[in-house]
Design a protein around this motif. Structure first.
Motif, short mmCIF file in Angstrom:
data_model
loop_
_atom_site.label_atom_id
_atom_site.label_comp_id
_atom_site.label_asym_id
_atom_site.label_seq_id
_atom_site.Cartn_x
_atom_site.Cartn_y
_atom_site.Cartn_z
N LEU A 113 0.82 -1.20 0.00
CA LEU A 113 0.00 0.00 0.00
C LEU A 113 0.85 1.25 0.00
CD1 LEU A 113 -2.84 -1.01 2.48
CD2 LEU A 113 -3.01 -0.74 -0.01
N LEU A 114 1.91 1.24 0.79
CA LEU A 114 2.81 2.39 0.84
C LEU A 114 3.46 2.59 -0.52
CD1 LEU A 114 4.27 4.62 2.38
CD2 LEU A 114 5.97 2.93 3.04
N CYS A 115 3.91 1.51 -1.11
CA CYS A 115 4.55 1.60 -2.41
C CYS A 115 3.56 2.13 -3.45
CB CYS A 115 5.07 0.23 -2.82
SG CYS A 115 6.02 0.27 -4.35
N ARG A 116 2.36 1.60 -3.46
CA ARG A 116 1.33 2.06 -4.40
C ARG A 116 1.02 3.53 -4.17
NH1 ARG A 116 -2.84 -1.81 -3.77
NH2 ARG A 116 -1.45 -3.18 -4.92
N SER A 117 0.92 3.90 -2.91
CA SER A 117 0.65 5.30 -2.57
C SER A 117 1.79 6.20 -3.04
CB SER A 117 0.47 5.42 -1.06
OG SER A 117 0.47 6.76 -0.67
N PHE A 118 3.01 5.75 -2.85
CA PHE A 118 4.17 6.53 -3.27
C PHE A 118 4.20 6.67 -4.79
CE2 PHE A 118 8.73 6.62 -4.48
CZ PHE A 118 9.05 7.85 -3.93
N VAL A 119 3.91 5.57 -5.48
CA VAL A 119 3.91 5.61 -6.95
C VAL A 119 2.84 6.58 -7.44
CG1 VAL A 119 3.38 4.27 -9.02
CG2 VAL A 119 4.92 3.34 -7.30
N GLN A 120 1.63 6.45 -6.92
CA GLN A 120 0.53 7.30 -7.38
C GLN A 120 0.70 8.77 -6.99
OE1 GLN A 120 -1.82 6.40 -9.55
NE2 GLN A 120 -0.77 4.43 -9.59
N GLY A 121 1.21 9.00 -5.79
CA GLY A 121 1.31 10.37 -5.30
C GLY A 121 2.58 11.10 -5.68
N THR A 122 3.65 10.38 -5.96
CA THR A 122 4.93 11.02 -6.22
C THR A 122 5.48 10.70 -7.61
OG1 THR A 122 5.46 10.87 -3.87
CG2 THR A 122 7.29 11.29 -5.36
N ILE A 123 5.58 9.43 -7.93
CA ILE A 123 6.22 9.02 -9.18
C ILE A 123 5.38 9.37 -10.40
CG2 ILE A 123 7.15 7.07 -10.48
CD1 ILE A 123 8.79 7.87 -8.01
N MET A 124 4.10 9.01 -10.38
CA MET A 124 3.25 9.26 -11.55
C MET A 124 3.15 10.74 -11.91
SD MET A 124 2.77 6.37 -12.77
CE MET A 124 1.54 6.61 -14.04
N PRO A 125 3.00 11.65 -10.96
CA PRO A 125 3.00 13.07 -11.34
C PRO A 125 4.32 13.50 -12.00
CG PRO A 125 2.04 12.82 -9.17
CD PRO A 125 2.61 11.49 -9.55
N LEU A 126 5.43 12.94 -11.54
CA LEU A 126 6.71 13.26 -12.17
C LEU A 126 6.76 12.74 -13.61
CD1 LEU A 126 9.17 12.48 -9.23
CD2 LEU A 126 8.60 14.72 -10.16
N LEU A 127 6.28 11.52 -13.81
CA LEU A 127 6.25 10.96 -15.16
C LEU A 127 5.33 11.76 -16.07
CD1 LEU A 127 6.16 7.13 -14.41
CD2 LEU A 127 8.08 8.47 -15.30
N HIS B 276 6.98 14.96 -17.06
CA HIS B 276 8.10 14.77 -17.97
C HIS B 276 7.64 14.37 -19.38
CE1 HIS B 276 12.14 13.89 -19.32
NE2 HIS B 276 11.69 12.73 -19.78
N PHE B 277 6.79 13.33 -19.47
CA PHE B 277 6.40 12.80 -20.77
C PHE B 277 5.26 13.58 -21.42
CE2 PHE B 277 8.32 8.89 -18.95
CZ PHE B 277 9.33 8.76 -19.88
N ARG B 278 4.33 14.08 -20.62
CA ARG B 278 3.20 14.88 -21.07
C ARG B 278 2.31 14.17 -22.09
NH1 ARG B 278 6.84 20.18 -21.76
NH2 ARG B 278 7.16 20.55 -19.57
N ARG B 279 2.41 12.83 -22.15
CA ARG B 279 1.57 12.07 -23.08
C ARG B 279 1.05 10.84 -22.35
NH1 ARG B 279 4.72 11.19 -28.53
NH2 ARG B 279 2.70 10.32 -29.08
N ASP B 280 -0.27 10.78 -22.20
CA ASP B 280 -0.87 9.67 -21.46
C ASP B 280 -0.64 8.31 -22.11
OD1 ASP B 280 -1.79 11.20 -19.39
OD2 ASP B 280 -3.75 11.55 -20.29
N GLU B 281 -0.52 8.27 -23.45
CA GLU B 281 -0.32 6.98 -24.10
C GLU B 281 1.04 6.38 -23.75
OE1 GLU B 281 0.60 10.12 -27.31
OE2 GLU B 281 -0.95 9.79 -25.81
N LEU B 282 2.05 7.19 -23.48
CA LEU B 282 3.34 6.68 -23.03
C LEU B 282 3.25 6.18 -21.59
CD1 LEU B 282 5.84 9.29 -24.49
CD2 LEU B 282 5.40 6.98 -25.30
N ILE B 283 2.60 6.94 -20.76
CA ILE B 283 2.46 6.56 -19.36
C ILE B 283 1.63 5.28 -19.23
CG2 ILE B 283 1.52 7.29 -17.12
CD1 ILE B 283 2.29 10.16 -18.00
N GLY B 284 0.65 5.10 -20.10
CA GLY B 284 -0.17 3.90 -20.08
C GLY B 284 0.60 2.63 -20.40
N ARG B 285 1.75 2.77 -21.03
CA ARG B 285 2.55 1.60 -21.38
C ARG B 285 3.45 1.14 -20.23
NH1 ARG B 285 3.08 0.53 -27.01
NH2 ARG B 285 1.81 1.98 -28.20
#
Length: 87
Positions: free
Chosen positions: A11-25, A28-37
């Motif tokens: 849960l902590l890892c998922r929370s960290f990914v969703q709250g910190t990592i995904m906004p950074l991605l 940076h990428f600014r394209r949802d189709e890249l993030i979806g991969r």
């Protein structure tokens, strides 16, 4: 107890990914189709000095064995070389 600890870590890892990592991605990428991969995210923690030294020693021992087995050469070195390579 072990299962609840693993669940809390997930849960902590998922929370960290969703709250910190995904906004950074997204920034940076600014394209949802890249993030979806992106299927999985692996975190790498830098090695400590002791871990680096152990890796160097293990690698050098491999070279020592290879030199002895293939070429009958006995390699030797001191701690200074090990510490220099670990830097």
């Amino acid at each position: 107890a072990k299962e609840s600890l693993e669940r809390a870590q997930q849960l902590l890892c998922r929370s960290f990914v969703q709250g910190t990592i995904m906004p950074l991605l997204r920034a940076h990428f600014r394209r949802d189709e890249l993030i979806g991969r992106i299927d999985d995210i692996m975190f790498f923690i830098p090695f400590t000095d002791d871990e680096k030294l152990q890796l160097v020693k293990r690698g050098l021992e491999g070279w020592r064995r290879t030199a002895l087995q293939r070429h009958r050469i006995n390699l030797r070195w001191g701690w200074k070389l090990e510490h220099l390579l670990a830097q």
